[in-house]
Design a protein around this motif. Sequence first.
Motif, PDB file in Angstrom:
ATOM      1  N   PHE A  81       1.004  -1.422  -6.405  1.00  0.00           N
ATOM      2  CA  PHE A  81      -0.619  -0.307  -6.048  1.00  0.00           C
ATOM      3  C   PHE A  81      -1.364  -1.310  -5.775  1.00  0.00           C
ATOM      4  O   PHE A  81      -2.161  -1.002  -4.884  1.00  0.00           O
ATOM      5  CB  PHE A  81      -0.485   0.617  -6.717  1.00  0.00           C
TER       6      PHE A  81
ATOM      7  N   GLY B  37      -0.731  -2.250  -1.854  1.00  0.00           N
ATOM      8  CA  GLY B  37      -1.419  -1.364  -1.433  1.00  0.00           C
ATOM      9  C   GLY B  37      -3.061  -0.854  -1.444  1.00  0.00           C
ATOM     10  O   GLY B  37      -3.427  -0.324  -0.762  1.00  0.00           O
TER      11      GLY B  37
ATOM     12  N   THR C 106      -3.157  -4.358   2.244  1.00  0.00           N
ATOM     13  CA  THR C 106      -3.834  -3.233   2.521  1.00  0.00           C
ATOM     14  C   THR C 106      -5.620  -3.040   3.288  1.00  0.00           C
ATOM     15  O   THR C 106      -6.023  -3.228   5.038  1.00  0.00           O
ATOM     16  CB  THR C 106      -3.571  -1.570   2.635  1.00  0.00           C
TER      17      THR C 106
END
Length: 223
Positions: free
Chosen positions: A30, A34, A38
Amino acid sequence: KKIQRGSMRTNYTRREEKEYNLFRTLFQKFVCSGLYATYCKTVFDLKVEGYRDELKDKKFIVAGNHISALEPFLVPHAIRKPVAFLAKKELFEGFWSRLYMDFLGAIAVDRKKLEVSTIKTALSIKNTNWTLGFFPQGTRQQKEEFSNITRGFATLAKATKCDILPIATIGADEKSRHPFKSKIVMKIGNLIPYSNNIDEMVDQWGESISHLTGTEYKPRIKS
C-alpha cells in the motif's frame, strides 16, 4: 542494539520469519505501490526497465544506488516483491518513525559493522516471500562517480547463498526542481551470482550500477 523509548518491542536488529506476514506485506504494498509509486508516476513519469517474470520466484538480495529518500519505497514496486531494508538504527529512536519502520519490515543496523543478529534475520527472511534490501553506498550520493562501497551486502549474499540483484534509480534527485518535467527511471540489472569472493561481488555490483547509471565506479584500493 536495543531501542528503549516508548515501545513494547525493543530489539529491531533481530527479526523473526513470522514477522514478515500478510499484514506487513500488504502495508508495504500500500505504501510503496499505492502511495509512492502512484505519486511518482503522476508527477515524475516513473518508469521501470529490465523487470523479468522469472525474478518472481527467485531468491536474491536486492542492492540499489542511493541518491534520494525515495529509493526504499520505489524498489519494492519495481521488483514486485516486498523488501526488508537494512536501515540505520537512528530511524528507530522516535516512536512514530520506529512504528513506521516496524510496519515496513525494516531491520535496524549499525552501519559500521555487520552483527550476528543481522545474519540470522537474513536467513529467516530467505524462508519467506520477502527479499533483503541494501544500499551499499551507505549514504546518499549524487556525484558522477562513486566508491567506498560497504561490503555487508556481499557478506550476506555469501552467508545466505543468495544472488545479488542490482537496481539503479535515475532522476529521483531532480524531483524537487522539475515536477511534471523530470523523469524517474528504475533500471533492473542482471543477477550477480553469489560466491565466496566478497570483493569480487562488490566490484561486480559497482560495475553493474555504473553501467546502468552512466556514473563511474572507482573500486576500493586493496592493500
